[in-house]
Design a protein around this motif. Structure first.
Motif, PDB file in Angstrom:
ATOM      1  N   SER A 151      50.319  41.484  40.378  1.00  0.00           N
ATOM      2  CA  SER A 151      50.817  40.104  41.062  1.00  0.00           C
ATOM      3  C   SER A 151      49.756  39.553  41.932  1.00  0.00           C
ATOM      4  CB  SER A 151      52.134  40.360  41.700  1.00  0.00           C
ATOM      5  OG  SER A 151      52.017  41.246  42.646  1.00  0.00           O
ATOM      6  N   GLU A 152      49.001  40.419  42.678  1.00  0.00           N
ATOM      7  CA  GLU A 152      47.956  40.014  43.722  1.00  0.00           C
ATOM      8  C   GLU A 152      46.845  39.299  43.011  1.00  0.00           C
ATOM      9  OE1 GLU A 152      47.305  42.975  46.676  1.00  0.00           O
ATOM     10  OE2 GLU A 152      49.261  43.832  46.202  1.00  0.00           O
ATOM     11  N   LEU A 153      46.497  39.597  41.668  1.00  0.00           N
ATOM     12  CA  LEU A 153      45.441  39.019  41.223  1.00  0.00           C
ATOM     13  C   LEU A 153      45.299  37.539  40.998  1.00  0.00           C
ATOM     14  CD1 LEU A 153      44.804  41.670  38.440  1.00  0.00           C
ATOM     15  CD2 LEU A 153      43.483  41.544  40.676  1.00  0.00           C
ATOM     16  N   GLY A 154      46.674  36.928  40.880  1.00  0.00           N
ATOM     17  CA  GLY A 154      46.620  35.425  40.733  1.00  0.00           C
ATOM     18  C   GLY A 154      46.343  35.112  39.298  1.00  0.00           C
ATOM     19  N   TYR A 155      46.226  36.077  38.252  1.00  0.00           N
ATOM     20  CA  TYR A 155      46.136  35.895  36.943  1.00  0.00           C
ATOM     21  C   TYR A 155      46.799  37.030  36.351  1.00  0.00           C
ATOM     22  CZ  TYR A 155      42.246  39.197  36.774  1.00  0.00           C
ATOM     23  OH  TYR A 155      41.388  40.260  36.908  1.00  0.00           O
ATOM     24  N   TYR A 156      47.432  36.916  35.049  1.00  0.00           N
ATOM     25  CA  TYR A 156      47.894  38.178  34.361  1.00  0.00           C
ATOM     26  C   TYR A 156      46.534  38.594  33.529  1.00  0.00           C
ATOM     27  CZ  TYR A 156      49.870  41.120  30.790  1.00  0.00           C
ATOM     28  OH  TYR A 156      49.995  42.297  30.252  1.00  0.00           O
ATOM     29  N   PRO A 157      46.248  39.926  33.745  1.00  0.00           N
ATOM     30  CA  PRO A 157      45.022  40.703  33.355  1.00  0.00           C
ATOM     31  C   PRO A 157      45.204  41.073  31.772  1.00  0.00           C
ATOM     32  CG  PRO A 157      46.228  41.981  34.668  1.00  0.00           C
ATOM     33  CD  PRO A 157      46.894  40.914  34.692  1.00  0.00           C
ATOM     34  N   PRO A 158      44.620  40.024  30.899  1.00  0.00           N
ATOM     35  CA  PRO A 158      44.778  40.094  29.419  1.00  0.00           C
ATOM     36  C   PRO A 158      43.981  41.405  29.145  1.00  0.00           C
ATOM     37  CG  PRO A 158      43.276  38.347  29.972  1.00  0.00           C
ATOM     38  CD  PRO A 158      43.778  38.694  31.418  1.00  0.00           C
ATOM     39  N   ARG A 159      44.626  42.074  28.219  1.00  0.00           N
ATOM     40  CA  ARG A 159      44.114  43.265  27.320  1.00  0.00           C
ATOM     41  C   ARG A 159      43.740  44.400  28.330  1.00  0.00           C
ATOM     42  NH1 ARG A 159      39.863  42.579  23.049  1.00  0.00           N
ATOM     43  NH2 ARG A 159      41.003  44.638  22.481  1.00  0.00           N
ATOM     44  N   ALA A 160      44.136  44.304  29.576  1.00  0.00           N
ATOM     45  CA  ALA A 160      43.945  45.424  30.570  1.00  0.00           C
ATOM     46  C   ALA A 160      44.446  46.655  29.901  1.00  0.00           C
ATOM     47  CB  ALA A 160      44.548  45.159  31.907  1.00  0.00           C
ATOM     48  N   HIS A 161      45.767  46.931  29.459  1.00  0.00           N
ATOM     49  CA  HIS A 161      46.127  48.223  28.861  1.00  0.00           C
ATOM     50  C   HIS A 161      45.349  48.702  27.951  1.00  0.00           C
ATOM     51  CE1 HIS A 161      50.175  46.603  30.484  1.00  0.00           C
ATOM     52  NE2 HIS A 161      50.162  47.785  31.003  1.00  0.00           N
ATOM     53  N   ASP A 162      44.602  47.962  26.987  1.00  0.00           N
ATOM     54  CA  ASP A 162      43.751  48.298  25.973  1.00  0.00           C
ATOM     55  C   ASP A 162      42.518  48.934  26.610  1.00  0.00           C
ATOM     56  OD1 ASP A 162      45.312  47.332  24.090  1.00  0.00           O
ATOM     57  OD2 ASP A 162      44.234  45.477  23.948  1.00  0.00           O
ATOM     58  N   TYR A 163      41.975  48.209  27.658  1.00  0.00           N
ATOM     59  CA  TYR A 163      40.650  48.782  28.248  1.00  0.00           C
ATOM     60  C   TYR A 163      40.937  50.092  28.985  1.00  0.00           C
ATOM     61  CZ  TYR A 163      39.579  43.747  27.987  1.00  0.00           C
ATOM     62  OH  TYR A 163      39.651  42.563  27.403  1.00  0.00           O
ATOM     63  N   LEU A 164      42.226  49.924  29.791  1.00  0.00           N
ATOM     64  CA  LEU A 164      42.553  51.392  30.362  1.00  0.00           C
ATOM     65  C   LEU A 164      42.893  52.425  29.546  1.00  0.00           C
ATOM     66  CD1 LEU A 164      44.763  49.617  33.217  1.00  0.00           C
ATOM     67  CD2 LEU A 164      42.594  50.677  33.559  1.00  0.00           C
ATOM     68  N   ARG A 165      43.620  52.059  28.366  1.00  0.00           N
ATOM     69  CA  ARG A 165      43.956  53.329  27.520  1.00  0.00           C
ATOM     70  C   ARG A 165      42.478  53.988  27.053  1.00  0.00           C
ATOM     71  NH1 ARG A 165      48.128  51.398  25.635  1.00  0.00           N
ATOM     72  NH2 ARG A 165      47.203  49.588  24.385  1.00  0.00           N
ATOM     73  N   HIS A 166      41.708  53.015  26.542  1.00  0.00           N
ATOM     74  CA  HIS A 166      40.239  53.404  26.031  1.00  0.00           C
ATOM     75  C   HIS A 166      39.617  54.331  27.282  1.00  0.00           C
ATOM     76  CE1 HIS A 166      36.743  52.846  23.315  1.00  0.00           C
ATOM     77  NE2 HIS A 166      36.273  53.189  24.252  1.00  0.00           N
ATOM     78  N   PHE A 167      39.424  53.694  28.371  1.00  0.00           N
ATOM     79  CA  PHE A 167      38.819  54.370  29.441  1.00  0.00           C
ATOM     80  C   PHE A 167      39.647  56.022  29.474  1.00  0.00           C
ATOM     81  CE2 PHE A 167      37.806  55.119  33.948  1.00  0.00           C
ATOM     82  CZ  PHE A 167      36.552  55.414  33.798  1.00  0.00           C
ATOM     83  N   THR A 168      40.914  55.822  29.478  1.00  0.00           N
ATOM     84  CA  THR A 168      41.497  57.204  29.603  1.00  0.00           C
ATOM     85  C   THR A 168      41.044  58.252  28.696  1.00  0.00           C
ATOM     86  OG1 THR A 168      43.597  56.255  30.469  1.00  0.00           O
ATOM     87  CG2 THR A 168      43.758  58.315  29.413  1.00  0.00           C
ATOM     88  N   THR A 169      40.955  57.959  27.578  1.00  0.00           N
ATOM     89  CA  THR A 169      40.310  58.405  26.214  1.00  0.00           C
ATOM     90  C   THR A 169      38.947  59.110  26.692  1.00  0.00           C
ATOM     91  OG1 THR A 169      41.778  57.545  24.663  1.00  0.00           O
ATOM     92  CG2 THR A 169      39.958  58.764  23.891  1.00  0.00           C
ATOM     93  N   MET A 170      38.493  58.212  27.304  1.00  0.00           N
ATOM     94  CA  MET A 170      36.736  58.587  27.533  1.00  0.00           C
ATOM     95  C   MET A 170      36.765  59.596  28.742  1.00  0.00           C
ATOM     96  SD  MET A 170      35.200  54.870  27.720  1.00  0.00           S
ATOM     97  CE  MET A 170      33.755  55.185  28.934  1.00  0.00           C
ATOM     98  N   VAL A 171      37.722  59.375  29.853  1.00  0.00           N
ATOM     99  CA  VAL A 171      37.599  60.346  30.902  1.00  0.00           C
ATOM    100  C   VAL A 171      38.135  61.682  30.397  1.00  0.00           C
ATOM    101  CG1 VAL A 171      38.743  60.752  33.073  1.00  0.00           C
ATOM    102  CG2 VAL A 171      37.775  58.674  32.678  1.00  0.00           C
TER     103      VAL A 171
END
Length: 171
Positions: A100-120
């Protein structure tokens, strides 16, 4: 031009190739979580690495990192703890922490984070990675926090956190 975040070496299919806007979203949500979880020296070094992905400072299309080039730690315990920290930060970010502090809704953030989780998760930190290229050293850790936004920053290199650099000054 895309920014590449690699997991197990270039060309392995684990890369996260993001546009400039997508990179901003990915780093923003991750930085909010890392700022609230960081407690050990390695965590603050990781925060510094994330702050170096700020394209308003570094240039658009010129950021990214490779997990295999991190200094994950000298011992198996240190490497496991560092990896757990990154996974915890990604999980917290994926929960929508402080979005909520970003001032925008972060589109596709869940997709990026899910992919990064797999990488890590698939990354096996190597022993003796103490001289890792591109990973901030102990003296480059992001120990300063923006008072206004409670976000770790690379002060004195930057004038403020990523929100300070994007938001108009308060009148």
């Amino acid at each position: 031009m895309s920014n590449t975040f690699s997991g197990t070496g270039a060309g392995t299919g684990h890369d996260l190739n993001l546009s400039n806007g997508a990179t901003e979203v990915f780093i923003d949500v991750l930085m909010l979580a890392v700022s609230d979880l960081a407690s050990e020296p390695w965590d603050f070094r990781f925060a510094a690495l994330l702050s170096l992905q700020d394209q308003t400072i570094m240039g658009r299309g010129d950021v990214g990192f490779d997990l295999t080039e991190f200094d994950w730690g000298a011992t198996e315990r240190e490497r496991a703890r560092a990896k757990d920290f990154v996974l915890s930060a990604v999980a917290l970010a994926a929960s929508g922490h402080r979005w909520s502090e970003l001032g925008y809704y972060p589109p596709r953030a869940h997709d990026y984070l899910r992919h990064f989780t797999t990488m890590v998760e698939s990354c096996t930190p190597s022993a003796g990675s103490g001289a890792a290229d591109g990973f901030p050293g102990p003296d480059e850790a992001a120990m300063a926090s923006c008072v206004r936004h409670r976000i770790l920053t690379a002060l004195p290199l930057w004038e403020g956190c990523f929100l300070c650099n994007r938001l108009p000054p308060a009148s």
